[in-house]
Design a protein around this motif. Structure first.
Motif, short mmCIF file in Angstrom:
data_model
loop_
_atom_site.label_atom_id
_atom_site.label_comp_id
_atom_site.label_asym_id
_atom_site.label_seq_id
_atom_site.Cartn_x
_atom_site.Cartn_y
_atom_site.Cartn_z
N GLN A 1 8.04 7.04 -1.81
CA GLN A 1 6.84 6.36 -1.32
C GLN A 1 7.10 5.76 0.06
O GLN A 1 8.22 5.38 0.39
CB GLN A 1 6.41 5.23 -2.27
N GLU A 23 8.23 11.89 8.98
CA GLU A 23 7.70 10.53 8.96
C GLU A 23 8.81 9.53 9.31
O GLU A 23 9.91 9.61 8.77
CB GLU A 23 7.14 10.20 7.58
N ARG A 39 9.86 1.15 6.07
CA ARG A 39 8.58 1.54 5.46
C ARG A 39 8.69 1.95 4.00
O ARG A 39 7.71 2.41 3.42
CB ARG A 39 7.96 2.69 6.26
N SER A 40 9.85 1.81 3.39
CA SER A 40 10.00 2.17 1.99
C SER A 40 10.70 1.03 1.26
O SER A 40 10.55 -0.13 1.65
CB SER A 40 10.77 3.49 1.85
N TRP A 61 10.56 3.45 -5.13
CA TRP A 61 10.33 3.79 -3.74
C TRP A 61 11.23 4.92 -3.26
O TRP A 61 10.78 5.82 -2.53
CB TRP A 61 10.56 2.55 -2.85
N GLU A 97 0.82 -1.21 0.00
CA GLU A 97 0.00 0.00 0.00
C GLU A 97 0.85 1.26 0.00
O GLU A 97 0.83 2.03 0.94
CB GLU A 97 -0.94 0.00 1.21
N PRO A 98 1.61 1.50 -1.07
CA PRO A 98 2.48 2.69 -1.10
C PRO A 98 1.70 3.99 -1.10
O PRO A 98 0.66 4.11 -1.76
CB PRO A 98 3.26 2.50 -2.40
N VAL A 99 2.20 4.96 -0.37
CA VAL A 99 1.62 6.30 -0.31
C VAL A 99 2.68 7.29 -0.78
O VAL A 99 3.79 7.31 -0.23
CB VAL A 99 1.18 6.66 1.13
N PRO A 100 2.38 8.11 -1.79
CA PRO A 100 3.39 9.06 -2.29
C PRO A 100 3.79 10.06 -1.21
O PRO A 100 2.98 10.49 -0.40
CB PRO A 100 2.67 9.75 -3.46
N ILE A 101 5.07 10.44 -1.23
CA ILE A 101 5.59 11.42 -0.29
C ILE A 101 6.72 12.19 -0.98
O ILE A 101 7.46 11.63 -1.78
CB ILE A 101 6.09 10.75 1.01
N ALA A 116 1.95 2.42 3.72
CA ALA A 116 0.93 2.95 4.63
C ALA A 116 0.72 2.06 5.84
O ALA A 116 0.48 2.53 6.94
CB ALA A 116 -0.39 3.12 3.88
N THR A 117 0.85 0.74 5.65
CA THR A 117 0.62 -0.19 6.76
C THR A 117 1.92 -0.86 7.18
O THR A 117 1.93 -1.99 7.65
CB THR A 117 -0.40 -1.27 6.34
#
Length: 512
Positions: free
Chosen positions: A378, A406, A423-424, A430, A358-362, A381-382
């Motif tokens: 990225q 983060e 987390r990446s 990523w 569940e990658p979230v852009p950052i 998320a979890t």
């Protein structure tokens, strides 16, 4: 004077009642017409004279009683002179700055503030007061000493709570070294002036020691400056009492399974001597096959760079881990098997968990990564929600942090070992970690840990990373309070006295 219930002042209109009663209840004397007067008509002026006021002072007395009661119902208060709280003025200096030669640069400012009535404190959880005698000793002859890592961001809320008034004034002096800033930047209260002092520090330490043969050792030494940290491999004789490392003379003392090293007048450092090669086991799913290549390349770069023997192998059966491995890498979106967690807990193995789900852009960078800026694209998320891995966000500590605040890599103890949650990822989708020349050095401090190595980290935070968001003081309004005194008892008492006077006058008129 102010009224707390001013609408009750409308009750003052009740004074019309006694005035009306006074006018209409006036007694008229009996008129007896004598002789020819009975044939005369009363004039208009005489008729109207009958409504003239009599006993005017008695009427005024009764009107005052009603007015006083109306004012009392409006709850009048008298405001005295305001009592303002004394402004608190304090100076806070972090321990690493107190025990460094950089103290000379802030001494004139601190001395000037002390003359203006400021108090001097240590920037520690207890905020201890620094006596004047101790300050003179520290500031007149400062020396460089190694101080344990602090948590300057974490102490800001407690400091703001103690100096919450807008009129309070606080000066905070700390270093800009990365190791003293953990977690997420805390908001900076407006009445706290934070002055980061640049440290020109150059530290040396032994990161790890390995036995090459009966009469020789391999030392992995670290050197850290403001710009970054680097490691070197040096071979020394097992019985050597002194060695030249990075142009510095180092005193050595070997015990049975440990080595003590001392640079100059610094404190001695002791590390355990490793006799077995570093063994790493990697398990992955199909989705993270590309991640394995980046990880293996970074690990293989560490071995020739340091001379430390490192063995890596792929684990195909994920139900059973490699019991001889020092490190286990779980690059899989599934849950970590219980047998892996058992090995961490019972044998002290280090476990790296990387779910990449569940990658979230950052848009951020790896905080304090050195001169090179490593972008993070990225985050999972979890990533921290792996229940079987035992990662509890409230108990985990941050190892790598992004400039957005983060957590990128967190660690939490589990029995004798530790679990790291990443987390990446390493591939370009990523992040830029896999393509960065700093990745081997970032992993080296994890794969070859030295318990006190973080105390020697001299890397500086960039000014943009150091700054916190400025917020208003907790009590923005000036807490100067006016003393308020209620006038109700006095008004009621005065109305009672007037009532007694009215009764007394009325009774005397009746008896007259």
């Amino acid at each position: 004077m102010t009224f707390l219930s001013p609408y009750w002042l409308l009750a003052a209109s009740a004074v019309l009642v006694p005035i009306a009663i006074h006018l209409w209840n006036r007694r008229q004397g009996k008129t007896v017409k004598v002789g020819s007067l009975r044939w005369l008509e009363p004039s208009a002026s005489k008729r109207w004279s009958s409504i003239r006021l009599s006993d005017i002072w008695l009427l005024v007395l009764r009107c005052l009683i009603l007015l006083l009661l109306a004012v009392a119902l409006a709850k009048p208060v008298w405001e005295g002179a305001p009592t303002t709280q004394q402004a608190r003025k304090a100076i806070f200096i972090s321990p690493e700055l107190l025990h460094s030669t950089a103290l000379r640069s802030i001494k004139p400012i601190v001395d000037a503030l002390l003359q203006r009535g400021y108090t001097l404190h240590r920037y520690t959880p207890a905020f201890e007061v620094i006596p004047t005698e101790d300050w003179q000793v520290l500031s007149n002859n400062p020396t460089d000493s190694i101080v344990s890592s602090g948590n300057h961001w974490g102490l800001l809320p407690a400091l703001a709570q103690q100096y919450e008034q807008a009129q309070d004034s606080v000066w905070l002096f700390t270093s800009d070294q990365q190791r003293h800033f953990q977690g997420i930047p805390a908001p900076l209260q407006e009445n706290i002036r934070w002055v980061p002092v640049a440290f020109e520090s150059n530290t040396h330490w032994v990161q790890a020691a390995y036995t090459l043969s009966i009469d020789s050792l391999l030392l992995i030494t670290g050197q850290s400056t403001r710009e970054g940290t680097k490691f070197n491999a040096v071979k020394v004789a097992a019985l050597a009492r002194e060695a030249n490392i990075n142009g510095k003379s180092v005193r050595l003392a070997m015990q049975r399974d440990s080595l003590t090293a001392q640079w100059g007048n610094s404190a001695p450092q002791t590390v355990a001597i490793q006799k077995e090669p570093l063994r790493i086991g990697i398990a992955h799913d199909k989705a993270q096959q590309a991640e394995v290549r980046y990880l293996q390349a970074a690990v293989q770069a560490i071995s020739p760079y340091t001379g430390v023997p490192i063995e890596t192998h792929i684990i195909t059966t994920t139900t059973q881990p490699d019991t001889a491995a020092t490190w286990l890498f779980w690059l899989n979106g599934g849950e970590v098997p219980g047998s892996w967690l058992g090995q961490v807990q019972e044998k002290g193995t280090k476990l790296w968990v990387q779910s990449a789900s569940e990658p979230v852009p950052i848009t951020a960078q790896l905080a304090a990564s050195g001169i090179e800026r490593i972008r993070i694209h990225q985050l999972a998320a979890t990533g921290i929600a792996n229940s079987k891995a035992g990662i509890n966000p409230g108990e985990a500590s941050t190892v790598w942090l992004t400039t957005a605040g983060e957590p990128l890599l967190v660690v939490q103890p589990l029995g004798l070992g530790k679990i790291y949650q990443f987390r990446s990822g390493f591939n370009p989708v990523w992040s830029q970690l896999g393509q960065s020349a700093q990745l081997p050095e970032l992993l080296l401090s994890l794969l070859l840990p030295q318990q006190a190595a973080s105390n020697y980290d001299a890397r500086a935070l960039d000014e943009t990373q150091l700054k916190s968001t400025v917020v208003q003081p907790l009590s923005k309004k000036d807490k100067s309070e006016k003393q308020q005194y209620s006038l109700i008892p006095w008004l009621v008492f005065l109305a009672f006295l007037l009532f007694l006077a009215d009764r007394l006058i009325t009774s005397k008129r009746k008896t007259a």
